[in-house]
Design a protein around this motif. Sequence first.
Motif, PDB file in Angstrom:
ATOM      1  N   ASN A   1       0.863  -1.332  -0.091  1.00  0.00           N
ATOM      2  CA  ASN A   1      -0.130  -0.173  -0.200  1.00  0.00           C
ATOM      3  C   ASN A   1       1.293   1.004  -0.005  1.00  0.00           C
ATOM      4  OD1 ASN A   1      -1.915   1.950   0.200  1.00  0.00           O
ATOM      5  ND2 ASN A   1      -2.977   1.155   2.573  1.00  0.00           N
ATOM      6  N   ILE A   2       1.540   1.110  -1.451  1.00  0.00           N
ATOM      7  CA  ILE A   2       2.913   2.593  -1.268  1.00  0.00           C
ATOM      8  C   ILE A   2       1.968   3.759  -1.537  1.00  0.00           C
ATOM      9  CG2 ILE A   2       4.130   3.601  -3.136  1.00  0.00           C
ATOM     10  CD1 ILE A   2       5.211   0.751  -3.485  1.00  0.00           C
ATOM     11  N   PHE A   3       0.804   4.023  -1.828  1.00  0.00           N
ATOM     12  CA  PHE A   3       0.397   5.075  -1.539  1.00  0.00           C
ATOM     13  C   PHE A   3       0.545   5.850   0.030  1.00  0.00           C
ATOM     14  CE2 PHE A   3      -3.128   8.685  -1.640  1.00  0.00           C
ATOM     15  CZ  PHE A   3      -2.499  10.059  -1.630  1.00  0.00           C
ATOM     16  N   SER A   4      -0.428   4.863   0.581  1.00  0.00           N
ATOM     17  CA  SER A   4      -0.207   5.927   2.485  1.00  0.00           C
ATOM     18  C   SER A   4       0.862   6.238   2.801  1.00  0.00           C
ATOM     19  CB  SER A   4      -1.358   4.317   3.364  1.00  0.00           C
ATOM     20  OG  SER A   4      -2.252   4.124   2.189  1.00  0.00           O
ATOM     21  N   LEU A   5       1.558   5.040   2.591  1.00  0.00           N
ATOM     22  CA  LEU A   5       3.207   5.230   3.116  1.00  0.00           C
ATOM     23  C   LEU A   5       3.803   6.564   2.520  1.00  0.00           C
ATOM     24  CD1 LEU A   5       5.528   3.930   5.027  1.00  0.00           C
ATOM     25  CD2 LEU A   5       5.905   2.119   3.239  1.00  0.00           C
ATOM     26  N   THR A   6       3.806   6.233   1.506  1.00  0.00           N
ATOM     27  CA  THR A   6       4.059   7.699   0.640  1.00  0.00           C
ATOM     28  C   THR A   6       3.760   8.355   1.298  1.00  0.00           C
ATOM     29  OG1 THR A   6       3.459   7.488  -1.392  1.00  0.00           O
ATOM     30  CG2 THR A   6       5.371   6.473  -1.070  1.00  0.00           C
ATOM     31  N   SER A   7       2.774   8.602   1.814  1.00  0.00           N
ATOM     32  CA  SER A   7       1.783  10.180   1.982  1.00  0.00           C
ATOM     33  C   SER A   7       2.102  10.757   3.648  1.00  0.00           C
ATOM     34  CB  SER A   7       0.334   9.791   1.884  1.00  0.00           C
ATOM     35  OG  SER A   7      -0.452   9.910   0.401  1.00  0.00           O
ATOM     36  N   ALA A   8       2.406   9.202   4.206  1.00  0.00           N
ATOM     37  CA  ALA A   8       2.883   9.713   5.664  1.00  0.00           C
ATOM     38  C   ALA A   8       5.009  10.435   5.814  1.00  0.00           C
ATOM     39  CB  ALA A   8       2.802   8.343   6.597  1.00  0.00           C
TER      40      ALA A   8
ATOM     41  N   PRO B   1       1.621   2.083  10.409  1.00  0.00           N
ATOM     42  CA  PRO B   1       1.832   3.197  11.514  1.00  0.00           C
ATOM     43  C   PRO B   1       1.589   4.495  10.315  1.00  0.00           C
ATOM     44  CG  PRO B   1       4.048   2.022  10.477  1.00  0.00           C
ATOM     45  CD  PRO B   1       2.340   0.699  10.703  1.00  0.00           C
ATOM     46  N   GLU B   2       1.761   4.254   9.160  1.00  0.00           N
ATOM     47  CA  GLU B   2       0.595   4.856   8.270  1.00  0.00           C
ATOM     48  C   GLU B   2      -0.208   5.194   8.231  1.00  0.00           C
ATOM     49  OE1 GLU B   2       0.415   1.548   5.626  1.00  0.00           O
ATOM     50  OE2 GLU B   2       1.894   1.862   7.139  1.00  0.00           O
ATOM     51  N   LYS B   3      -1.353   4.647   9.225  1.00  0.00           N
ATOM     52  CA  LYS B   3      -2.980   5.274   9.193  1.00  0.00           C
ATOM     53  C   LYS B   3      -3.018   4.670  10.522  1.00  0.00           C
ATOM     54  CE  LYS B   3      -3.610   1.965   4.907  1.00  0.00           C
ATOM     55  NZ  LYS B   3      -4.942   1.399   4.759  1.00  0.00           N
ATOM     56  N   SER B   4      -1.811   5.383  11.610  1.00  0.00           N
ATOM     57  CA  SER B   4      -2.264   5.207  13.041  1.00  0.00           C
ATOM     58  C   SER B   4      -1.660   6.908  14.124  1.00  0.00           C
ATOM     59  CB  SER B   4      -0.802   4.719  13.465  1.00  0.00           C
ATOM     60  OG  SER B   4      -1.370   3.211  13.132  1.00  0.00           O
TER      61      SER B   4
END
Length: 197
Positions: free
Chosen positions: A11-18, A178-181
Amino acid sequence: MIGIVNYGAGNIFSLTSALQRLQLAYGMVDTEADLDKYSHIIIPGVGHAGTAMKKLEQTGLVEPLKKLQKPVLGICVGMQLLTRHSEEGDADMMNIFPLETKLFDKEKNIKIPHMGWNNVNFKNNLLFEGVENQTQFYFVHSYFIEYNPIFDIATVDYGVQFSAAIQKDNFYAVQFHPEKSGAAGERLLKNFSTITP
């Protein structure tokens, strides 16, 4: 600079956004040569562990990743890839951690997948520096990493005690996202970016 292993199962988009919010520089790892460009490596992942492992094998990155001396962080399925074996697809994983990835027991009267916020109990570890214990992180998974005190750095109880985070040498991994936490997850990503080999 952080390198994100790009093998078609993350899920690269959420990670790169973070990482952008944290102003942490990053790039994509597509080949073995790309690994040399980055000081820290993240292996993301969502979906089916067996399928993800096949995709990772097709990149030719499995052995180079196993040999890395720099900090590596596996997230969700990326964590499961670091174990010995997954019941999901009855698949052999990278075997960096001699642990099993198991399916939650449906007879425990718990909802599967385990989805949502859950308190995490963690040990004193650089990954959790500045994060208050019992902080909630966001989970989405049907399979879990068996608890082993040798490698465990954070646990959750969900019908069974399982490892929410593990560490072996320069390899770290977390089952939650972590990118959604929220702030706690972003602090964890920031902490990872400052870990030295």
